[in-house]
Design a protein around this motif. Structure first.
Motif, PDB file in Angstrom:
ATOM      1  N   LYS A  11      11.406  -8.195   5.648  1.00  0.00           N
ATOM      2  CA  LYS A  11      12.274  -9.162   4.990  1.00  0.00           C
ATOM      3  C   LYS A  11      13.638  -8.564   4.640  1.00  0.00           C
ATOM      4  CE  LYS A  11      12.447 -12.486   1.306  1.00  0.00           C
ATOM      5  NZ  LYS A  11      12.308 -12.520  -0.133  1.00  0.00           N
ATOM      6  N   GLN A  12      13.575  -7.309   4.120  1.00  0.00           N
ATOM      7  CA  GLN A  12      14.798  -6.716   3.601  1.00  0.00           C
ATOM      8  C   GLN A  12      15.649  -6.059   4.676  1.00  0.00           C
ATOM      9  OE1 GLN A  12      15.865  -7.009   0.466  1.00  0.00           O
ATOM     10  NE2 GLN A  12      14.110  -8.225  -0.075  1.00  0.00           N
ATOM     11  N   ILE A  13      15.018  -5.545   5.735  1.00  0.00           N
ATOM     12  CA  ILE A  13      15.783  -4.759   6.708  1.00  0.00           C
ATOM     13  C   ILE A  13      15.783  -5.407   8.093  1.00  0.00           C
ATOM     14  CG2 ILE A  13      15.962  -2.526   7.855  1.00  0.00           C
ATOM     15  CD1 ILE A  13      14.696  -1.339   5.264  1.00  0.00           C
ATOM     16  N   ILE A  14      14.577  -5.621   8.630  1.00  0.00           N
ATOM     17  CA  ILE A  14      14.505  -6.030  10.038  1.00  0.00           C
ATOM     18  C   ILE A  14      15.049  -7.439  10.231  1.00  0.00           C
ATOM     19  CG2 ILE A  14      12.943  -6.443  11.974  1.00  0.00           C
ATOM     20  CD1 ILE A  14      11.290  -4.167  10.924  1.00  0.00           C
ATOM     21  N   LEU A  15      14.660  -8.322   9.334  1.00  0.00           N
ATOM     22  CA  LEU A  15      15.112  -9.700   9.479  1.00  0.00           C
ATOM     23  C   LEU A  15      16.640  -9.799   9.468  1.00  0.00           C
ATOM     24  CD1 LEU A  15      13.519 -12.290   9.890  1.00  0.00           C
ATOM     25  CD2 LEU A  15      13.900 -12.824   7.504  1.00  0.00           C
ATOM     26  N   PRO A  16      17.304  -9.137   8.477  1.00  0.00           N
ATOM     27  CA  PRO A  16      18.777  -9.176   8.520  1.00  0.00           C
ATOM     28  C   PRO A  16      19.327  -8.605   9.819  1.00  0.00           C
ATOM     29  CG  PRO A  16      18.039  -8.362   6.402  1.00  0.00           C
ATOM     30  CD  PRO A  16      16.817  -8.494   7.255  1.00  0.00           C
ATOM     31  N   ILE A  17      18.674  -7.525  10.322  1.00  0.00           N
ATOM     32  CA  ILE A  17      19.185  -6.909  11.558  1.00  0.00           C
ATOM     33  C   ILE A  17      18.997  -7.869  12.731  1.00  0.00           C
ATOM     34  CG2 ILE A  17      18.805  -5.053  13.220  1.00  0.00           C
ATOM     35  CD1 ILE A  17      18.256  -3.207  10.893  1.00  0.00           C
ATOM     36  N   THR A  18      17.793  -8.453  12.821  1.00  0.00           N
ATOM     37  CA  THR A  18      17.557  -9.370  13.942  1.00  0.00           C
ATOM     38  C   THR A  18      18.461 -10.596  13.828  1.00  0.00           C
ATOM     39  OG1 THR A  18      15.691 -10.206  12.731  1.00  0.00           O
ATOM     40  CG2 THR A  18      15.206  -8.704  14.526  1.00  0.00           C
ATOM     41  N   ASN A  19      18.668 -11.044  12.598  1.00  0.00           N
ATOM     42  CA  ASN A  19      19.587 -12.172  12.406  1.00  0.00           C
ATOM     43  C   ASN A  19      20.978 -11.806  12.888  1.00  0.00           C
ATOM     44  OD1 ASN A  19      17.716 -13.884  11.416  1.00  0.00           O
ATOM     45  ND2 ASN A  19      18.193 -13.552   9.263  1.00  0.00           N
ATOM     46  N   LEU A  20      21.384 -10.568  12.545  1.00  0.00           N
ATOM     47  CA  LEU A  20      22.701 -10.099  12.957  1.00  0.00           C
ATOM     48  C   LEU A  20      22.770 -10.054  14.484  1.00  0.00           C
ATOM     49  CD1 LEU A  20      25.437  -8.940  12.249  1.00  0.00           C
ATOM     50  CD2 LEU A  20      24.413  -6.697  12.050  1.00  0.00           C
ATOM     51  N   ALA A  21      21.679  -9.485  15.074  1.00  0.00           N
ATOM     52  CA  ALA A  21      21.643  -9.389  16.533  1.00  0.00           C
ATOM     53  C   ALA A  21      21.732 -10.778  17.160  1.00  0.00           C
ATOM     54  CB  ALA A  21      20.371  -8.687  16.977  1.00  0.00           C
ATOM     55  N   LYS A  22      21.006 -11.715  16.556  1.00  0.00           N
ATOM     56  CA  LYS A  22      21.007 -13.093  17.071  1.00  0.00           C
ATOM     57  C   LYS A  22      22.426 -13.679  16.983  1.00  0.00           C
ATOM     58  CE  LYS A  22      16.957 -14.983  15.927  1.00  0.00           C
ATOM     59  NZ  LYS A  22      16.141 -15.706  14.963  1.00  0.00           N
ATOM     60  N   SER A  23      23.047 -13.455  15.821  1.00  0.00           N
ATOM     61  CA  SER A  23      24.407 -13.974  15.636  1.00  0.00           C
ATOM     62  C   SER A  23      25.338 -13.383  16.677  1.00  0.00           C
ATOM     63  CB  SER A  23      24.926 -13.606  14.250  1.00  0.00           C
ATOM     64  OG  SER A  23      24.025 -14.022  13.287  1.00  0.00           O
ATOM     65  N   LEU A  30      31.330 -14.338  13.779  1.00  0.00           N
ATOM     66  CA  LEU A  30      30.450 -13.688  12.794  1.00  0.00           C
ATOM     67  C   LEU A  30      31.023 -13.909  11.405  1.00  0.00           C
ATOM     68  CD1 LEU A  30      29.418 -10.232  14.193  1.00  0.00           C
ATOM     69  CD2 LEU A  30      27.990 -12.202  13.776  1.00  0.00           C
ATOM     70  N   LYS A  31      30.115 -14.194  10.490  1.00  0.00           N
ATOM     71  CA  LYS A  31      30.578 -14.380   9.112  1.00  0.00           C
ATOM     72  C   LYS A  31      30.197 -13.151   8.300  1.00  0.00           C
ATOM     73  CE  LYS A  31      30.242 -19.301   9.339  1.00  0.00           C
ATOM     74  NZ  LYS A  31      29.277 -20.388   9.313  1.00  0.00           N
ATOM     75  N   PRO A  32      30.987 -12.771   7.328  1.00  0.00           N
ATOM     76  CA  PRO A  32      30.629 -11.623   6.489  1.00  0.00           C
ATOM     77  C   PRO A  32      29.373 -11.960   5.686  1.00  0.00           C
ATOM     78  CG  PRO A  32      32.904 -12.264   6.159  1.00  0.00           C
ATOM     79  CD  PRO A  32      32.276 -13.345   6.964  1.00  0.00           C
ATOM     80  N   LEU A  33      28.517 -10.949   5.468  1.00  0.00           N
ATOM     81  CA  LEU A  33      27.287 -11.165   4.689  1.00  0.00           C
ATOM     82  C   LEU A  33      27.592 -10.973   3.207  1.00  0.00           C
ATOM     83  CD1 LEU A  33      24.683  -9.264   6.857  1.00  0.00           C
ATOM     84  CD2 LEU A  33      25.152 -11.690   6.827  1.00  0.00           C
ATOM     85  N   VAL A  38      23.241  -3.212   6.313  1.00  0.00           N
ATOM     86  CA  VAL A  38      23.302  -4.283   7.313  1.00  0.00           C
ATOM     87  C   VAL A  38      24.616  -5.055   7.173  1.00  0.00           C
ATOM     88  CG1 VAL A  38      22.209  -6.387   8.122  1.00  0.00           C
ATOM     89  CG2 VAL A  38      20.812  -4.464   7.434  1.00  0.00           C
ATOM     90  N   ALA A  39      24.981  -5.283   5.900  1.00  0.00           N
ATOM     91  CA  ALA A  39      26.248  -5.963   5.662  1.00  0.00           C
ATOM     92  C   ALA A  39      27.398  -5.096   6.179  1.00  0.00           C
ATOM     93  CB  ALA A  39      26.423  -6.237   4.170  1.00  0.00           C
ATOM     94  N   ASP A  40      27.280  -3.758   5.955  1.00  0.00           N
ATOM     95  CA  ASP A  40      28.305  -2.840   6.468  1.00  0.00           C
ATOM     96  C   ASP A  40      28.384  -2.936   7.981  1.00  0.00           C
ATOM     97  OD1 ASP A  40      28.797  -2.050   3.955  1.00  0.00           O
ATOM     98  OD2 ASP A  40      27.733  -0.132   4.082  1.00  0.00           O
ATOM     99  N   LEU A  41      27.179  -2.934   8.602  1.00  0.00           N
ATOM    100  CA  LEU A  41      27.117  -3.020  10.057  1.00  0.00           C
ATOM    101  C   LEU A  41      27.780  -4.311  10.527  1.00  0.00           C
ATOM    102  CD1 LEU A  41      25.996  -1.775  12.651  1.00  0.00           C
ATOM    103  CD2 LEU A  41      23.889  -3.014  12.284  1.00  0.00           C
ATOM    104  N   ASN A  42      27.460  -5.382   9.823  1.00  0.00           N
ATOM    105  CA  ASN A  42      28.045  -6.684  10.133  1.00  0.00           C
ATOM    106  C   ASN A  42      29.565  -6.606  10.055  1.00  0.00           C
ATOM    107  OD1 ASN A  42      27.434  -9.517  10.674  1.00  0.00           O
ATOM    108  ND2 ASN A  42      28.431  -9.857   8.713  1.00  0.00           N
ATOM    109  N   GLU A  43      30.040  -6.012   8.936  1.00  0.00           N
ATOM    110  CA  GLU A  43      31.479  -5.869   8.734  1.00  0.00           C
ATOM    111  C   GLU A  43      32.088  -5.060   9.882  1.00  0.00           C
ATOM    112  OE1 GLU A  43      33.552  -7.107   6.500  1.00  0.00           O
ATOM    113  OE2 GLU A  43      31.848  -8.279   5.814  1.00  0.00           O
TER     114      GLU A  43
END
Lengths: 343, 798
Positions: free
Chosen positions: B309-321, B333-336, B342-347
Motif C-alpha cells: 500500500k505504502q510503496i509498491i502501489l504508489p510506484i505502480t501508479n506512477l509507472a502507470k501514469s 504527470l501531476k505532482p504527488l 515516490v513523490a520525489d521520483l515523481n517530481e
C-alpha cells in the motif's frame, strides 16, 4: 379515683396469690393467642411459648436433661411412651385433672400415664394445585415428585414418620422390622433427596420465607395447612391423605421428671381441656382436637373438613403409632440421619 | 521480476528466519524451566498430600475425642455404669453427632467411615457407620489382638497406649483401610497418653476416611498417564505413634524420578518416567511451531500489505501514469501530495520529462524553440479555421556578418552573441509592446545558425508589426554590444503576415524568408515586409536560375571575348572572357544580373567549373591554332574561394591542356573579400601557387583599403568602370579618384587595368596616367569565339 380503686381491687381479687409463668415447649402455631389471653385474664398466670420446628432438636433437649427448663412439653404419643419408659417425664395422671375425661379414651391411651392429650391428626401431603396438572394422591408423588414440583418439595425428617412414608409408598407396614423392606425404603428416600428443597417442617420454612417461599409440595401434619396459606399468601394449598394410608398421631403435653408441677401448670392443663377452650383453640388453629366433648360442640364445617376428618376408606389403610424396639428406633434413626439434600 | 515478488522473496524468508530463531531461543531458554516447574508443582502436590494426611490424622483424633467427651457419650457411659437399660434416645443422640447432616462437622465429608466403642469384653457398646445405615460392627483382628494382649499379660507388666494405628490390605495386597484405635477411660481425661490395664477402659476402633488421599493419588497418576506409577508396601505392623515422612522427586539416573511417602505402617513410592517431559515438550514445540507459523504468516501478510500500500502501489501508479503519458500527449504527470521518495521520483520524472521536452523542442544554446518545435507551431497555423480580424505575423531574422564574428573571434564569442541576441529579443518583444503578451507570442525560435523566427498572433495593425521590426533592428544600432565589445553584426528581417487565414504556415515562412532576403540585399540592418513585388522579384530570379540550369545542362553557355590592349602601343595583350547565356541574352540579361542570382545557390559552383573548363580549352586551342601568347582572364565567384575544388580542377586542366599558367588570370571582385578574410587569402595563395595571375576586379566598389591590398596575393588591379565615368565630373583643379587609385596601385607595384573606356578622352587620360592595360568599347565590342580563333582582331589599330 373511685373507678381506679375499683379496678385495682378487682385485679387483686382475680389474681392468685402467686401469679406464675408457664413455660411451654411446643410447635409453632399450636396455641391460639385468644386462648392464651383468656387464660391470663382468668387465672392471672401467663404462658410463655418456646417453639421448636423439628423433633430432632426437641428430642435432644429431652435426652440431655435440659427439659427441666420447661414446665410443659408437647411430644408425640410415640415418644411420650418411649421417654416415659426412661423416666424422663412426671406422671401427670397423679394430678387427677377434672377436665381430663373430656378427651377420647383412645387419645388418653395413646398418651399414657404421663401425657395429657392435646391434638391428634394424620400425616399427608400439602401441595399447590396451580403448579402441576398431575393429581397428587400418593406418597409416591411426594417421593418422586412431578417435574413441576422438583426442587420445591419438602420432606419431614423424623425417625418414624420419614421411614413410614417410604414404607407406606411401597405398600409395606410402616412399623416393619424386616431389613430388606427397610433397605428398599432407604433407597426410595435416598433417591428422593435430589428433588428436595429441604428436609424439615414446612411451617418452619414458610414462617422464615413468607411470600418468597419456593415451596410447592411437602409432607405435612394435618392442622398445619392454614399456616402454609397464611404465611405464603398462597390460597391454592391443598391437603390430602394419600391413598396408601397414613399414620395417626396424638400430641401430648408432658412435664419433665424431677421437678415439681406448678399450680400455674396444673391450671393451664385444666383450662386447655375445658371443652369450649379446646374447641376454640382447635378451630383457631384448625387442627383435630382430642376432646370428645369439644367435638360435640363443633360446627359441621369443622367436622366435615378433610383435614380434620379424613376419608373413611383411607383411614382403614392407616396405622396408629406403635412402640418400636430400641434397635428399630436406632436403625430408623441411622437411615434418616443419612439423608441429606447435599446443599 | 516484479517488485512485489522480489519483496516477497526477500521479506518472507527473513521474517521466517527471525521468528523461527526467536522461537528456538525461547524454547531453549524455557525448556529447563518448564521441566523444573513441572517437577516443583508435582512435588508440591506430593508434599501437600503428606501435610494433608498429617492434618487429617490430627483432626480425626480431635474429632474422636470430641465425640467421647460429648454429653451424649457421657449419658451412655452413665447408663452403662448405672446398669440401666440402654434406651434408643441415648444411642440416637450420639449417632446424630456423627451422621446428622445438619451438624456442621458432618455436612461435607465424613471424617471417619465407622466408629465402634468396644468394652474390653469385646461387647459392642456403640456403633456407627457413616456410609451405610445397615452395616454391622466388626471387631478387627488387630483390635482383637490388643484386647487379648491386655487380657493375657500380667496386670502390671506394661501399659496400654492411648492410640494404636494399623492398616488393612485386601487380598491383592493393596491398601484397603486405615484404622485408629483409641483407648480411654471415663475416669480420666481423654488426653491421657497411657493407661493401666486395670483401669476401667473402653476401646474405640475407627476406620479413618482417607478417600481424599486415594483420590489425589489416583488423580496424580492419571494426570501423568502411562508415565507415572506407584508402589504400595504394607509394613504389617501396629504402631502407637504415626508420623509421615518422605522424599521429594529425585532423578535416579535411570530415566526415572522417584518420590516416597512413608509412615510406620506403609510406604508409597511414586515413579515418574522422564519421557513424560518429552511429550510435554513435544506438545510445546508443536504449539510454538504453530504459533511461529501463524506469526510468520500474519506478520508477512501485514508487512506485505503495508509495503504494497505504502510503496509498491504508489510506484505502480506512477509507472502507470508514465505509460499513459507516453501514450498520450494530453495527459501530464501531476505532482504527488505525499512527501516521500515516490513523490520525489515523481517530481524528478516530471522535471526529467520537462527537460526532455525542452531538449526536443528548444534550442540548446539559446533556450528558444528549435526548428522542430517551430514547425509544429506552423502546423497549428494551418489548422486555424476561423477568420481572424487581427494579424498573424512571422518575422524571419538573419544576422548579417555573424559568420565573420565566428571566424574572427571564435565560436565561443559567436555563441555568446547568439545567446545575448536571444535574450534581448525576448526582452524587446515582451516588455515594450502592449499588444504583445505571453499568449500572443506563439513562438520565438532559432532555426539554426544565425536564423531566428518569431511568430506573433493577434497584432492589430501592420504598423505595429513594422514597429516590432524596427525595435529589433534598433538592437543593432551602432553594432551589437556585449561586455563593452562592439561587434559589426546586423539584422535583416523579413516579415510575412496574414489576417485572412488563407496562407499556410509554410507559405508564411517562405514569404518571410524571401522578404528577409530582399532586406539583406537592400542593405544591412533593415526589414522588408513581404509584398507582391518581392514575390515577382523572387519569381524572376527563379526563372533566371532555371534558364542557367537549363543552359548548363544543355551546354549552351558560351563566352564572348573582350580584348585587352596595352595602353602604350595598343597591342592586344589578351582577352577577358565574358559569360553569356543565350536564353537570357535575348532578354538582355547579362552576367551582372544572373551571376549574383546564381551565387545565392550552388549553381555558381557549377558555373565556375564550366567557366574554368571551357576557358582553358579555348586558351589551349588559341595557343595551338594561333600561337597565342597573351592572357585570358575569367571571373571567379567568391563561393569558389571557399573550397579547393576550383584549385584542383584548374590544376588538372592546366596539366591536361599543357597550358602556361601565366596566360591565365583569375578575376575576383573586391566585394568578395571581407576585411581580414584569412581564408580567402589562403585560398588565393593556393590558386596563385598554380602559377596563374590574380586580378582584383571592380576595385573601388568594396571596402578594401590600400593598406589591406598588401595582404592579398594580387598581380593586377582592375579599376571599376565607375571611376572612368566620373572623370568628367571631377571639379577643375582636383585630382580625379582614378588618378589617386592608379598612383597608389603603383606604389604597391600592381599592374593596373582600366576597363570601360568608351571615348578618346578617356583613353588619353588613362594613357597619360601610364596605365598598363585598357579595355572598352572605344577599342572594340566583345568578340565571338569564331572571330578570336580566326585571329581577325590581331589589333594593329592606332
Amino acid at each position: 379515683m373511685k373507678y381506679m380503686l375499683l379496678a385495682l381491687f378487682s385485679a387483686i381479687l382475680v389474681a392468685p396469690l402467686y401469679a406464675q409463668e408457664v413455660k411451654i415447649y411446643i410447635w409453632d402455631h399450636y396455641i391460639s393467642d385468644q386462648v392464651v389471653r383468656i387464660f391470663n385474664e382468668r387465672t392471672g398466670h401467663t404462658v410463655k411459648q418456646y417453639l421448636y420446628d423439628d423433633e430432632v432438636a426437641r428430642d435432644a433437649i429431652l435426652v440431655n436433661e435440659q427439659a427441666g427448663k420447661y414446665d410443659l412439653i408437647l411430644v408425640d404419643n410415640a415418644n411420650t411412651v418411649s421417654y416415659t419408659k426412661l423416666g424422663l417425664f412426671a406422671p401427670l395422671s397423679a394430678l387427677s385433672l377434672k377436665n381430663m375425661d373430656h378427651n377420647s379414651k383412645k387419645s388418653r391411651a395413646s398418651c399414657g400415664g404421663s401425657g395429657v392429650p392435646f391434638a391428634k391428626g394424620t400425616m399427608g401431603i400439602a401441595y399447590r394445585t396451580s403448579i402441576s396438572p398431575k393429581k397428587i394422591d400418593s406418597w409416591n408423588d411426594l417421593l418422586q415428585p412431578p417435574q413441576e414440583h422438583r426442587g420445591s418439595t419438602m420432606m419431614l425428617k423424623n425417625d418414624i414418620d420419614t421411614v413410614a412414608i417410604a414404607l407406606l409408598a411401597r405398600g409395606l407396614n410402616p412399623f416393619t422390622s424386616d431389613k430388606q423392606e427397610l433397605k428398599s425404603a432407604y433407597s426410595l428416600l435416598s433417591s428422593q433427596s435430589q428433588y428436595l428443597l429441604a428436609y424439615g417442617h414446612p411451617v418452619a420454612y414458610v414462617t422464615e420465607h413468607g411470600s418468597r417461599s419456593k415451596l410447592t409440595m411437602a409432607a405435612l401434619y394435618a392442622g398445619d395447612l392454614q399456616n402454609l396459606k397464611d404465611f405464603t399468601g398462597q390460597q391454592d394449598w391443598q391437603y390430602i391423605v394419600p391413598k396408601e394410608g397414613t399414620l395417626f398421631f396424638v400430641d401430648c403435653f408432658v412435664a419433665p421428671a424431677g421437678k415439681p408441677v406448678l399450680q400455674g401448670t396444673k391450671a393451664f392443663l385444666e383450662f386447655i381441656n375445658e371443652p369450649e377452650i379446646a374447641y376454640m383453640n382447635a378451630q383457631d388453629m384448625w387442627f383435630s382436637t382430642t376432646s370428645q366433648s369439644a367435638l360435640e360442640k363443633a360446627s359441621a364445617e369443622y367436622k366435615n373438613d378433610t383435614e380434620i376428618s379424613p376419608d373413611k376408606s383411607v383411614l382403614l389403610r392407616s396405622y396408629h403409632y406403635r412402640l418400636l424396639s430400641r434397635e428399630q428406633v436406632v436403625l430408623r434413626n441411622r437411615i434418616v440421619s443419612m439423608l441429606s439434600t447435599r446443599e | 521480476m516484479q517488485l512485489r515478488k522480489k519483496i516477497r522473496y526477500i521479506l518472507i524468508p527473513v521474517i521466517a528466519l527471525v521468528f523461527t530463531m526467536s522461537t528456538a531461543v525461547y524454547y531453549n531458554v524455557y525448556k529447563d524451566q518448564i521441566i523444573a516447574n513441572k517437577l516443583l508443582s508435582l512435588d508440591d502436590r506430593l508434599q501437600n498430600l503428606k501435610l494433608m494426611s498429617q492434618y487429617h490424622l490430627a483432626y480425626t483424633k480431635s474429632f474422636i475425642r470430641q465425640k467421647i467427651d460429648s454429653k451424649e457419650a457421657f449419658l451412655i457411659f452413665d447408663v452403662i455404669k448405672q446398669g440401666k437399660e440402654m434406651a434408643a434416645p441415648y444411642i440416637t443422640q450420639l449417632l446424630k453427632r456423627f451422621v446428622d447432616k445438619q451438624n456442621d462437622s458432618n455436612n461435607t465429608t465424613n471424617i471417619v467411615n465407622d466408629f465402634t466403642i468396644f468394652g474390653f469384653d469385646k461387647e459392642v457398646l456403640f456403633y456407627v457407620n457413616t456410609r451405610d445405615p445397615f452395616a454391622q460392627a466388626e471387631l478387627k483382628k488387630q483390635t482383637e489382638k490388643i484386647i487379648d494382649k491386655a487380657a493375657v499379660t500380667e496386670p502390671d507388666s506394661d501399659k496400654l497406649f492411648q492410640y494404636y494405628y494399623f492398616i488393612e490390605t485386601d487380598s491383592e495386597q493393596k491398601f484397603s483401610s486405615m484404622n485408629i484405635i483409641e483407648i480411654f477411660s471415663p475416669f480420666y481425661l481423654t488426653s491421657k497418653p497411657t493407661y493401666n490395664k486395670n483401669d476401667e477402659l473402653y476401646l474405640i476402633q475407627s476406620e479413618i476416611n482417607v478417600d481424599f488421599v486415594k483420590e489425589e493419588i489416583q488423580r496424580i497418576i492419571s494426570e501423568h498417564k502411562d508415565y507415572m506409577s506407584f508402589t504400595f508396601t504394607d509394613k504389617n505392623s501396629v504402631t502407637n505413634n504415626i508420623s509421615v515422612s518422605g522424599t521429594p522427586l529425585i532423578n535416579n539416573n535411570n530415566g526415572l524420578y522417584e518420590s516416597t511417602f512413608e509412615t510406620e505402617l506403609f510406604e508409597v513410592k511414586f515413579i515418574l518416567d522422564e519421557r513424560y517431559f518429552d511429550d510435554i515438550l513435544w506438545s510445546i514445540i508443536l504449539k510454538l511451531s504453530v504459533l511461529n507459523i501463524m506469526l510468520i504468516v500474519t506478520c508477512s501478510f501485514i508487512l506485505l500489505m503495508m509495503i504494497d500500500k505504502q510503496i509498491i502501489l504508489p510506484i505502480t501508479n506512477l509507472a502507470k501514469s508514465i505509460k499513459q503519458v507516453e501514450l498520450s500527449d494530453d495527459i501530464k504527470l501531476k505532482p504527488l501530495s505525499t512527501k516521500d521518495e515516490v513523490a520525489d521520483l515523481n517530481e524528478s520524472y516530471i522535471s526529467f520529462i520537462n527537460k526532455i521536452n525542452n531538449l526536443a523542442s528548444n534550442d540548446a544554446l539559446t533556450g528558444l524553440s528549435n526548428r522542430g518545435s517551430f514547425n509544429k507551431k506552423l502546423l497549428l497555423i494551418d489548422n486555424r479555421t476561423t477568420a481572424q480580424k487581427h494579424y498573424l505575423a512571422l518575422f524571419f531574422i538573419d544576422l548579417d556578418n555573424f559568420k565573420h564574428v565566428n571566424d574572427t573571434f571564435g565560436h565561443e564569442t559567436g555563441d555568446q552573441l547568439l545567446i545575448a541576441f536571444s535574450q534581448r529579443l525576448k526582452k524587446t518583444l515582451r516588455s515594450q509592446d502592449k499588444f504583445i503578451t505571453a499568449d500572443t507570442i506563439n513562438s520565438i525560435a532559432r532555426l539554426g545558425g544565425d536564423e531566428f523566427v518569431i511568430l506573433i498572433d493577434g497584432l492589430p495593425t501592420l504598423e505595429v508589426i513594422e514597429n516590432i521590426a524596427k525595435r529589433i533592428c534598433a538592437l543593432f544600432n551602432n553594432g551589437f554590444v556585449i561586455d563593452n565589445n562592439v561587434y559589426d553584426v546586423h539584422a535583416s528581417i523579413g516579415i510575412a503576415y496574414s489576417n485572412d487565414n488563407s496562407d499556410s504556415g509554410e507559405t508564411l515562412l517562405n514569404q518571410a524568408d524571401s522578404a528577409m532576403y530582399m532586406a539583406k540585399r537592400d542593405g544591412k540592418n533593415t526589414y522588408k515586409v513581404f509584398s507582391p513585388e518581392i514575390e515577382a522579384e523572387i519569381d524572376h530570379e527563379k526563372k533566371i536560375e532555371k534558364e542557367i540550369t537549363n543552359a548548363l545542362a544543355k551546354n549552351e553557355l558560351f563566352f564572348v571575348f573582350m580584348p585587352a590592349y596595352s595602353a602604350a602601343n595598343l597591342k592586344l595583350q589578351g582577352y577577358e572572357l565574358l559569360l553569356r547565356c543565350p536564353a537570357l541574352s535575348k532578354e538582355n540579361i547579362g552576367p551582372d544580373i544572373f551571376i549574383p542570382i546564381a551565387e545565392k545557390t550552388d549553381l555558381i559552383i557549377k558555373i565556375d567549373m564550366w567557366v574554368a573548363e571551357n576557358a582553358l580549352a579555348r586558351l589551349a586551342e588559341m595557343v595551338l591554332t594561333n600561337d597565342f601568347c597573351g592572357f585570358i582572364s575569367v571571373n571567379i565567384s567568391s563561393r569558389s574561394l571557399k573550397n579547393n575544388r576550383l584549385y584542383k580542377h584548374l590544376q588538372m586542366l592546366i596539366n591536361k591542356h599543357k597550358i602556361n599558367p601565366k596566360q591565365l588570370e583569375l578575376e575576383i571582385t573586391e566585394t568578395c573579400l571581407m576585411p581580414d578574410d584569412k581564408k580567402a587569402v589562403a585560398s588565393l595563395t593556393q590558386l596563385k601557387s598554380l602559377g596563374v595571375k590574380v586580378t582584383l576586379d571592380d576595385f573601388g566598389t568594396g571596402y578594401t583599403s590600400f593598406s589591406q591590398l598588401n595582404n592579398y596575393p594580387l598581380d593586377t588591379l582592375k579599376i571599376d568602370r565607375s571611376f572612368i565615368k566620373n572623370l568628367n565630373k571631377t571639379p577643375a583643379g582636383k585630382k580625379p579618384t582614378l588618378d589617386i587609385i592608379f598612383e597608389l596601385a603603383k606604389v604597391y607595384q600592381l599592374e593596373v587595368i582600366v576597363e570601360g573606356i568608351e571615348t578618346q578622352d578617356e583613353f588619353k587620360h588613362v594613357r597619360n596616367l601610364g596605365c598598363d592595360i585598357v579595355q572598352g568599347f572605344y577599342f572594340t565590342q566583345p568578340l565571338t569565339w569564331q572571330s578570336v580563333i580566326e585571329n581577325k582582331y590581331q589589333l594593329e589599330q592606332g
